[in-house]
Design a protein around this motif. Sequence first.
Motif, PDB file in Angstrom:
ATOM      1  N   GLU A 267      -9.772   5.704  -9.491  1.00  0.00           N
ATOM      2  CA  GLU A 267     -10.633   4.653  -8.926  1.00  0.00           C
ATOM      3  C   GLU A 267      -9.891   3.882  -7.850  1.00  0.00           C
ATOM      4  O   GLU A 267     -10.471   3.462  -6.860  1.00  0.00           O
ATOM      5  N   LYS A 268      -8.605   3.698  -8.078  1.00  0.00           N
ATOM      6  CA  LYS A 268      -7.821   3.019  -7.046  1.00  0.00           C
ATOM      7  C   LYS A 268      -7.788   3.879  -5.792  1.00  0.00           C
ATOM      8  O   LYS A 268      -7.926   3.391  -4.685  1.00  0.00           O
ATOM      9  N   GLU A 269      -7.567   5.169  -6.016  1.00  0.00           N
ATOM     10  CA  GLU A 269      -7.410   6.075  -4.884  1.00  0.00           C
ATOM     11  C   GLU A 269      -8.699   6.187  -4.076  1.00  0.00           C
ATOM     12  O   GLU A 269      -8.675   6.181  -2.850  1.00  0.00           O
ATOM     13  N   THR A 270      -9.824   6.278  -4.757  1.00  0.00           N
ATOM     14  CA  THR A 270     -11.068   6.447  -4.023  1.00  0.00           C
ATOM     15  C   THR A 270     -11.586   5.117  -3.495  1.00  0.00           C
ATOM     16  O   THR A 270     -12.485   5.091  -2.677  1.00  0.00           O
ATOM     17  N   GLY A 271     -11.016   4.034  -3.963  1.00  0.00           N
ATOM     18  CA  GLY A 271     -11.460   2.744  -3.457  1.00  0.00           C
ATOM     19  C   GLY A 271     -12.543   2.114  -4.313  1.00  0.00           C
ATOM     20  O   GLY A 271     -12.927   0.982  -4.091  1.00  0.00           O
ATOM     21  N   THR A 272     -13.041   2.852  -5.296  1.00  0.00           N
ATOM     22  CA  THR A 272     -14.081   2.267  -6.133  1.00  0.00           C
ATOM     23  C   THR A 272     -13.532   1.087  -6.935  1.00  0.00           C
ATOM     24  O   THR A 272     -14.268   0.187  -7.284  1.00  0.00           O
TER      25      THR A 272
ATOM     26  N   ASP B 252     -11.518  -1.204  -5.859  1.00  0.00           N
ATOM     27  CA  ASP B 252     -11.675  -2.388  -5.012  1.00  0.00           C
ATOM     28  C   ASP B 252     -13.091  -2.932  -5.104  1.00  0.00           C
ATOM     29  O   ASP B 252     -13.303  -4.132  -5.234  1.00  0.00           O
TER      30      ASP B 252
END
Lengths: 252, 349
Positions: B179-184, B186
């Motif tokens: 989730e951090k990597e995909t930006g979700t 944030d």
Amino acid sequence: MKTNDNKQQLIIQVQNLTKQFGAFTAVDHISFDVKRGEIFGFLGANGAGKTTAMRMLCGLSYPTSGSGSVAGFDVVKEGEKIKRHIGYMSQRFSLYDDLTVQENMELFGGIYGVKSSELRHRATSMLTRLDFLSEKDTLVGSLPLGWKQKLAFVVATIHRPEIVFLDEPTGGVDPITRRQFWEMIYEASSEGTTIFVTTHYMDEAEYCNRISMMVDGKIKALDTPGNLKKKYAAASMDEVFRTLARGAQRGD
Amino acid sequence: MRDSRTMLIALLMPVVQILLFGFAISTEVNNVNVAVVVPKWDEEIRQSVNKLSSNPYITYKGVITEHDIDQQLRSGKVDAIVVFAHDFDRLMAQWKQNGNGKAAMQLIMDASNTITAQAGAGYLNNILAGDLMQSNSLVETHMLFNPQMKSAFNFVPGIMGMIFILICAMLTSVSIVREKETGTMDVLLVSPVRPLSIIFAKMVPYFALSCINLTTILLLARFVLGIPMSGNLGSIITVSLVYLLLSLALGLLISTVAKKQIVALLISAAVMLMPIVMLSGMMFPVENMPDVLKPVSAIVPARWYIDAMRKLLIQGASFNLILKDFLILVGMTLALLALALKNFKDKLE
């Protein structure tokens, strides 16, 4: 460059906002206001501190010093309340790839407490406007990037926020889609939503009502694109940017 | 969760591992080191020794004296010792004539690794007895160091200790980091949802998944592998649930450190799996570890869990006996959880 309009009309007010990470000052005493309904461009080179400033405004990160308010709430004390009144679209694509278009909208609408009947109505009308209703059961992961970005914008505004923060929304998107994307931004703006957008593309900067230029954590200039061009005797925003960014210590 | 592949891995891995360790691995015997004790050479013995030394699966280590038996086995130089009777040719002749008689040789096995010992013993018996193998009493087999073969089931608690760390810690950390990597992440964080609820929501599915795994493993252990499960089921489940929480906290902690999925994966796999396999007593008993490593193994949570599970599942211990393990696990869980949440908050700041 402070406007002395009615305070109600200022949706963002920032005074001397500063963020330090150890000895490094990412955002250095920035002050500016954003008017309700405005499209405000937040420009700067990589590493200039745009994203950090934006995160503070979104209640994601506490300022080291300074003060500010967003949608009438204090950025230091009322971060949680701010979150309820804003929309946010991150620079990375940020919907769930393994959920369908419809499910993503329902998930984020639900998180913001939009009632499900209202949600369904809004989702349908927004997808219809985009001519995208036929794809509502498609997995988001299988859509082309341009569509994903447009969808991300729809999702970021599904709860009808007063202000929406867009962090480099058009990165890696082709010119036609970028054009369409800005049409969506204008549409939202005409409905009264304030747009706060960061971008690298200087042609996009021309679309904004007012822009600020950040260099090394400080705001170097803030005005309408037309005034800036006049002031720096430049033919385009690109030139303005290069004049201002010359001498920057940070960035790549 | 539409991630059916992860789901499948999470649910099938324990089953496959349990069955793999339970059956497949036990049949594999390679390089059994065998020495012989010969009181008096004769033609029969020479033939038997030839059979041993020419077998590709056996490494023939030569002749030793009776005094050396214990030392050779203890040092691990040989896995098995064949002791021929002093009147071997006479006994063998008797066997060939009558088809029965007194044991003509002794097979002494190092049974500290029960799985290879059992398979090796069966194998050596076949070679030595040859066509006389219809009778078991020709070769007298002794299992040293572990006469009741009690550790035969030891791998089940070990696997449990490993699986839960893998599933809870690895999958939780990877899913949060994703989730951090995909930006979700944030987007979730700017939403009015409280950060704690996000974390909680991320943990619940994996906790549920692990509970399913726990049930599967316990059922497999009981009905497929026939482990006695003599301990109190309530204690088994209580201790396991604490361990699950601990693994989840560990996963959360990893996710606060790692920025990329691959990093989270590496941390969980390399940094955690290795100590669990090597130091938790899953494969090598803690008592046999060098003194330097003993304190290191004490901070591996799996050690205490595996220890408790062994006592509960196999020895049928009461809860009092595992109280120490249990309290250590609870303490570790709370510490990890506090650390992970603090770290998570700091990262938000």
